[in-house]
Every structure is written in C-alpha cells, then in structure tokens.
Design an enzyme around this catalytic site. Structure first.
Site, short mmCIF file in Angstrom:
data_model
loop_
_atom_site.label_atom_id
_atom_site.label_comp_id
_atom_site.label_asym_id
_atom_site.label_seq_id
_atom_site.Cartn_x
_atom_site.Cartn_y
_atom_site.Cartn_z
N GLU A 106 0.82 -1.20 0.00
CA GLU A 106 0.00 0.00 0.00
C GLU A 106 0.86 1.26 0.00
O GLU A 106 1.92 1.29 0.63
CB GLU A 106 -0.88 0.04 1.26
CG GLU A 106 -1.88 -1.09 1.34
CD GLU A 106 -2.67 -1.07 2.64
OE1 GLU A 106 -3.46 -2.00 2.85
OE2 GLU A 106 -2.49 -0.13 3.45
N CYS A 350 -3.40 1.73 8.00
CA CYS A 350 -2.34 0.93 7.43
C CYS A 350 -2.69 -0.55 7.41
O CYS A 350 -3.03 -1.13 8.42
CB CYS A 350 -1.07 1.16 8.26
SG CYS A 350 0.36 0.36 7.58
#
Length: 363
Positions: A106, A350
């Site tokens: 990511e 996250c």
C-alpha cells in the site's frame, strides 16, 4: 540419468536482475565506469530516473543504444501494478500496488495545506504484531528492496505531475517495520534527499519505528536531519507488552533510553505516536503516567484515534476523552496534538486494503 539432468536444468531459475532504483548515484557511476562509459553518463541516467521519471530504459533517448542495451541486460525497472485505487473526500489517495512476485503493498498520497505527503511501505506484511494494527495480519512475507520503496515515491510523483504538483514530504509509516529493513530504508532515504534526484528536504521526511533499539541508536549516529517518530501507545511495560509484543524484545525503559540518546546526539525533537484505544490505554491515569515519563524531554506527542479494524475488535476513544487525554498531558507541559484524520472513508488505516485483497485472493 539424462532425464534427471533435464529436470534439474529446468529447475534452475534465471538470476533475478537488480532494480535500477536500488542503485545510488555513486553505484551507477561505478557501473558506468565498469562499462567503459564517460563519467557524465551516470548523471544522465540518474536524471532520467528521478527528474524526467521515465518508465523504461528505451526512453533514455540521449544515451547511446549500446548503453541502453547494457542497462536492459543488467537491470530491471520496478513495476508497480495498480490493483486498486481509492480517493477520499479530503483528497487522500490510497493505492494497492502489485509487485513482480505477486505480493501487494500500500502507498498513500495525502493532501495538506502545505503540500503533498506520501506514506510508503517498507515490507510486505509485518512481524511486529501490534494488536490494533491490520498490517500484521498474515505476518511478514518479505522486506522490500530500496528500489521498491523508492518506486512508490516516483510513482506518486508521476501521478501528481499532470497537475504540476510535487511530493513535498514523506512519511515511512506504511506497512512493515522500517528499522527491521534498515539498510534498504537508509538507501531509500539517501536517494530521496539527493540534490540531483527528487531533492526532498531531510526535515520533510519522517521515519517511524515501533522501537527497534539497536537501529534507533544506529540512526542517531547517522548524522541526518530526518525526523524520527516512535510508536509508543502505552506509558509502561505491562500495557505496552500487551499491545505491542515487540516490547518483550525491547522493553519500554530501553526504548526510552534510546530516545534520550537520540535527542542528546542530534539535538532534535522526537515524536511519540500514541494510538488511543477505547477503554484500553486512553484513561486519564494513562495520560498522567505518560506525562510523568515524558516531562522535560524534547518531544512531541501525536495522539491518534485508533481506526476500527474488524479483526481486532477495538473501539475508538470518545471525542471528549481524547481532549481530556490531551489536557492532562498539557498540564504536564508535554507538547501534544491530535492527528488530523485523513482517508477515513477509504480504509486508509495501514494494512486494511492489503488485508481485504488477501481475503479475496486466498479465500
């Protein structure tokens, strides 16, 4: 016998070429020298990579074709395949990128009134095991190379290029523990601040660690202006060990001593990240204890209302309790702010996007 040899021959894989982004300017200079090329060629290559930001060696049009062919033979470009992109109402853009080995990472671009910040990932997965974090779901698969970390920023800058915007700051707060991938992280940082590269100011870069003490000491000795942030999340050993298993390896007192060494060595303020979890670490008594620990230290506390992660079953701290926690720290003369939330509507916490992707691909 011949069949056995044929099978063994088939099993031998072609050696994987290094990524061109893995190389510093000095290493590119050494390579071009080995190829018998004039010294200025290294600068041209570096310029194509970080100023013009091309995506292939063929595009490096002012290099002789034989040199381009040598580059193709010797190196790979990092290919980040966009698997998913989400854009928040506040302008935050979150990307799930596929790597060459089918793993996914990511990267987040955050819009601020002072510019664009990119949050990068340093590992595929994480082994630290923080109980409130989605990044640790599935454990650690592997560390990224310096080039794979660099590629996230280059790709982000390409995304911003059409609107004539630039990446003005970087936070190493994505998936993984950067100080367990120390050498690659430092190579990445040196390339980011290089004046002939993206030339991002060191003071506009923050690296965040869960408290890997030996690397914290090493980082303090690097003589860099890059900011250091510590994920602390508790005011004592017992609670921190429950929330962050890494505390059993590097106890709270050792982390705090490493922080004090960093401040003494660099003269720079340290940031403590404190994720507030409803009913777990967000009571006034926790704030009192934290204030006693940090009082008089050159530091700043960043309070982070925890994002809800279904697999973790933690709840957010009520708004008034967040402000009360802040008030208690302020009474102890501790510099404290509440982090502005971004990307809340696109699962920007996250690891959440990667976790969903893993469910889809393995389920």
């Amino acid at each position: 016998m011949e069949n056995e040899q044929a099978v063994k021959k088939q099993e031998v894989k072609e050696p994987i070429k290094p990524f061109i982004y893995d190389l510093s300017l000095e290493q590119i200079q050494d390579w071009t020298k080995e190829q018998g090329e004039p010294a200025f060629r290294a600068g041209q290559i570096f310029d194509w990579l970080y100023v013009k930001r091309v995506g292939s060696f063929e595009e490096m049009s002012n290099l002789p074709k034989p040199l381009r062919d040598k580059l193709i033979e010797s190196f790979n470009f990092v290919t980040l395949t966009e698997i998913a992109k989400f854009e928040s109402k506040d302008g935050t853009m979150k990307f799930l990128f596929g790597l060459q080995d089918d793993h996914a990472i990511e990267t987040v671009i955050m819009k601020h009134n002072y510019g664009n910040s990119v949050c990068v990932t340093t590992q595929v997965g994480c082994r630290i095991g923080c109980t409130f974090c989605a990044s640790t779901l599935g454990g650690l698969k592997r560390s990224l190379t310096a080039g794979e970390i660099i590629a996230q920023v280059v790709q982000s800058q390409r995304i911003l290029d059409p609107s004539n915007e630039r990446v003005s700051s970087i936070v190493i707060m994505g998936i993984g523990e950067p100080f367990e991938n120390y050498d690659a992280t430092m190579s990445f940082l040196r390339t980011m601040i290089h004046p002939k590269g993206l030339n991002i100011g060191a003071r506009h870069i923050t690296v965040s660690t869960s408290g890997i003490v030996p690397s914290m000491i090493k980082f303090a000795d690097e003589n860099t202006q890059i900011n250091l942030a510590i994920s602390i999340h508790a005011p004592n050993d017992a609670l921190r060990s429950k929330l962050m298993p890494v505390n059993r390896r590097y106890p709270f007192v050792d982390v705090m001593n490493a922080c004090k060494y960093y401040i003494e060595k660099t003269g720079r303020r340290i940031t403590f990240e404190y994720a507030l979890i409803g009913g777990v670490n967000d009571r006034p008594e926790h704030a009192e204890e934290l204030g006693d620990v940090l009082q008089g230290m050159l530091c700043h506390v960043n309070l982070i209302p925890v994002n809800y992660v279904p697999e973790r079953n933690y709840v957010r701290t009520p708004r008034e309790d967040i402000f009360e926690f802040q008030r208690v720290l302020q009474k102890k003369n501790v510099n404290v702010t509440i982090r502005r939330e971004q990307g809340h509507d696109i699962a920007a916490a996250c690891g959440q996007l990667r976790a969903k992707h893993m469910e889809t691909t393995t389920g």
